[in-house]
Design an enzyme around this catalytic site. Structure first.
Site, PDB file in Angstrom:
ATOM      1  N   ASP A 181       0.953  -1.278   0.054  1.00  9.46           N
ATOM      2  CA  ASP A 181       0.087  -0.057   0.101  1.00  9.46           C
ATOM      3  C   ASP A 181       0.894   1.207   0.042  1.00  9.46           C
ATOM      4  O   ASP A 181       1.765   1.493   0.965  1.00  9.46           O
ATOM      5  CB  ASP A 181      -1.055  -0.037   1.220  1.00  9.46           C
ATOM      6  CG  ASP A 181      -1.802   0.965   1.127  1.00  9.46           C
ATOM      7  OD1 ASP A 181      -2.065   1.957   0.380  1.00  9.46           O
ATOM      8  OD2 ASP A 181      -2.824   0.930   2.127  1.00  9.46           O
ATOM      9  N   ASP A 221      -3.842   2.649  -5.313  1.00  9.20           N
ATOM     10  CA  ASP A 221      -2.641   2.622  -4.764  1.00  9.20           C
ATOM     11  C   ASP A 221      -2.374   1.406  -3.746  1.00  9.20           C
ATOM     12  O   ASP A 221      -1.645   1.282  -2.586  1.00  9.20           O
ATOM     13  CB  ASP A 221      -2.352   3.941  -3.744  1.00  9.20           C
ATOM     14  CG  ASP A 221      -3.326   3.781  -2.447  1.00  9.20           C
ATOM     15  OD1 ASP A 221      -4.558   3.348  -2.528  1.00  9.20           O
ATOM     16  OD2 ASP A 221      -3.125   4.406  -1.511  1.00  9.20           O
ATOM     17  N   GLU A 222      -3.053   0.295  -3.907  1.00  6.86           N
ATOM     18  CA  GLU A 222      -3.160  -0.964  -3.136  1.00  6.86           C
ATOM     19  C   GLU A 222      -3.052  -2.170  -4.014  1.00  6.86           C
ATOM     20  O   GLU A 222      -3.994  -2.395  -4.906  1.00  6.86           O
ATOM     21  CB  GLU A 222      -4.428  -0.746  -2.272  1.00  6.86           C
ATOM     22  CG  GLU A 222      -4.409  -1.457  -0.989  1.00  6.86           C
ATOM     23  CD  GLU A 222      -5.670  -1.478  -0.339  1.00  6.86           C
ATOM     24  OE1 GLU A 222      -5.969  -2.154   0.675  1.00  6.86           O
ATOM     25  OE2 GLU A 222      -6.558  -0.667  -0.785  1.00  6.86           O
TER      26      GLU A 222
HETATM   27 MG   LIG Z   1      -2.442   3.851   0.403  1.00  7.97          MG
END
Ligand SMILES: [Mg+2]
Length: 405
Positions: free
Chosen positions: A25, A119-120
């Site tokens: 992340d 974003d993960e």
């Molecule tokens: Mg993040």
């Protein structure tokens, strides 16, 4: 031979292989991208979000979090907690480019991965331990992402997705951790229950009233007792407190649709609450849509009742990426679908018939002029030709006339 020593060895052939799931992340991703472009922001309290009066916090730096600021909080509240924060509207539109960059680095290396959000990522490394050390492999991958993109990123390696996700949060900022198989329960026990994704304010209050404050406290109750208090969510929480979770890593494909769904901790028939959730979810998918520099030509709403009966309805719309155009359609679909008075277990929103518009959307500006939309549509038309855009959607009459030319 003593059967006790022989039997487990024999049984080991029947056992599932040890699972290794990494969860990566990017740390306060939007803020980190802004810092790359403006290094003087480093170490400052930075908020990326909408207008100070009506907007919400999209992302915030760690320097604002000690004042209690968190994402999805109304901007007005955030400004009260941290008036010195530097507020950015996040109009740079670089986020999707960085997200794709990180995705490409992972795709080149990972045997099987899922892009869970912008974003993960989850990577399934099960079976790879025969060939390499999964922990060292992920450490190296993280370093490569940092070396190439300069973005801070944290990860956790664990035996399942749930434990990995919770552990990544503990590793932040800019760190990593390995939860050894068998140590899941021990790791989770001291954490507060709201570290479990999906435990919102209302569940948190119910648990608190039961005397549960840490994840370990959950196991002081039986599954049945938890079910009495929390319905189906109760046994699920119990399994999670044991560190048990069977979710699969879903392999990544370029998005043909953008969707989000939310299973409520408690079923709800409160229309105001359901509509507020629907608005929040529509805003979220619309935000992702703009991040991907796309327009949507179709929106769908899904409702699941406690019996697991699921209904959904979709409608074609004029291409848009705007909240104020998507939200009324989502609400309308909800009203057409929803059986009044029935408790709802899950709500979902999906945008499909995506088309690139090739221009950077003004991400948060409510007052954005309608003209911008048409500029965006024109840009798609120029790129792909009129047909691609006019197919499969309800078009205004004059557009149809124009296409007949
Ligand atoms: Mg993040």
């Amino acid at each position: 031979m003593v059967p006790g020593t022989y039997f487990p060895f024999y049984l080991s052939f029947l056992q599932q292989p040890q699972r290794y799931i990494a969860h990566l992340d990017l740390d306060s991703f939007f803020v980190s991208v802004e810092v790359l472009h403006e290094p003087s922001l480093k170490g400052q309290p930075v908020i990326v979000g909408g207008s100070r009066e009506r907007g919400v916090v999209t992302a915030c730096s760690y320097e604002t979090r000690k004042f209690g600021v968190h994402s999805a909080m109304p901007m007005a509240t955030a400004m009260k907690l941290c008036p010195q924060a530097i507020v950015l509207r996040g109009t740079r539109g670089e986020y999707s480019r960085y997200s794709r960059w990180v995705t490409d680095i992972i795709a080149a290396k990972a045997p099987k991965f899922e892009k869970a959000s912008i974003d993960e990522f989850y990577i399934d490394l099960t079976g790879m331990d025969k060939f390499f050390d999964p922990y060292q492999w992920t450490i190296d991958l993280r370093q490569e992402i940092i070396d190439q993109t300069q973005l801070p990123i944290s990860f956790a390696l664990a035996s399942n997705k749930f434990v990995a996700k919770v552990a990544t949060d503990q590793a932040k900022p800019n760190g990593y951790i390995f939860i050894q198989p068998g140590k899941e329960k021990e790791f989770l026990a001291p954490l507060t229950v709201n570290k479990i994704p999906g435990v919102g304010d209302s569940t948190y209050q119910v648990l608190k009233a039961m005397g549960i404050s840490t994840i370990g406290d959950i196991l002081k109750f039986s599954k049945e007792e938890l079910e009495e208090q929390l319905g189906k969510w109760g046994p699920d929480l119990w399994d999670k407190a044991c560190g048990v979770h069977h979710g699969e890593v879903h392999e990544y494909h370029e998005a043909k649709s953008i969707s989000t769904e939310n299973t409520f901790g408690e079923n709800s028939s409160d229309v105001d609450f359901l509509l507020s959730q629907l608005v929040r979810m529509t805003e979220r998918v619309a935000f992702e849509l703009r991040q991907d520099e796309k327009l949507a030509g179709c929106i769908a709403v899904k409702i699941r009742y406690p019996s697991f009966e699921t209904t959904s309805k979709q409608v074609s719309i004029d291409y848009t990426f705007r909240d104020d155009e998507l939200i009324p359609v989502a609400k309308d679909l909800f009203h057409k679908l929803y059986r009044k008075g029935q408790p709802v277990r899950l709500l979902g929103v999906r945008l499909s018939e995506l088309a690139s518009h090739g221009m950077q959307a003004s991400l948060f500006d409510d007052a954005e002029k309608k003209a911008d939309l048409y500029k965006a549509i024109d840009s798609v038309k120029n790129k792909y030709g009129r047909d691609s855009l006019l197919k499969a959607r309800t078009v205004r009459k004059q557009d149809e006339a124009a296409e007949d030319d």
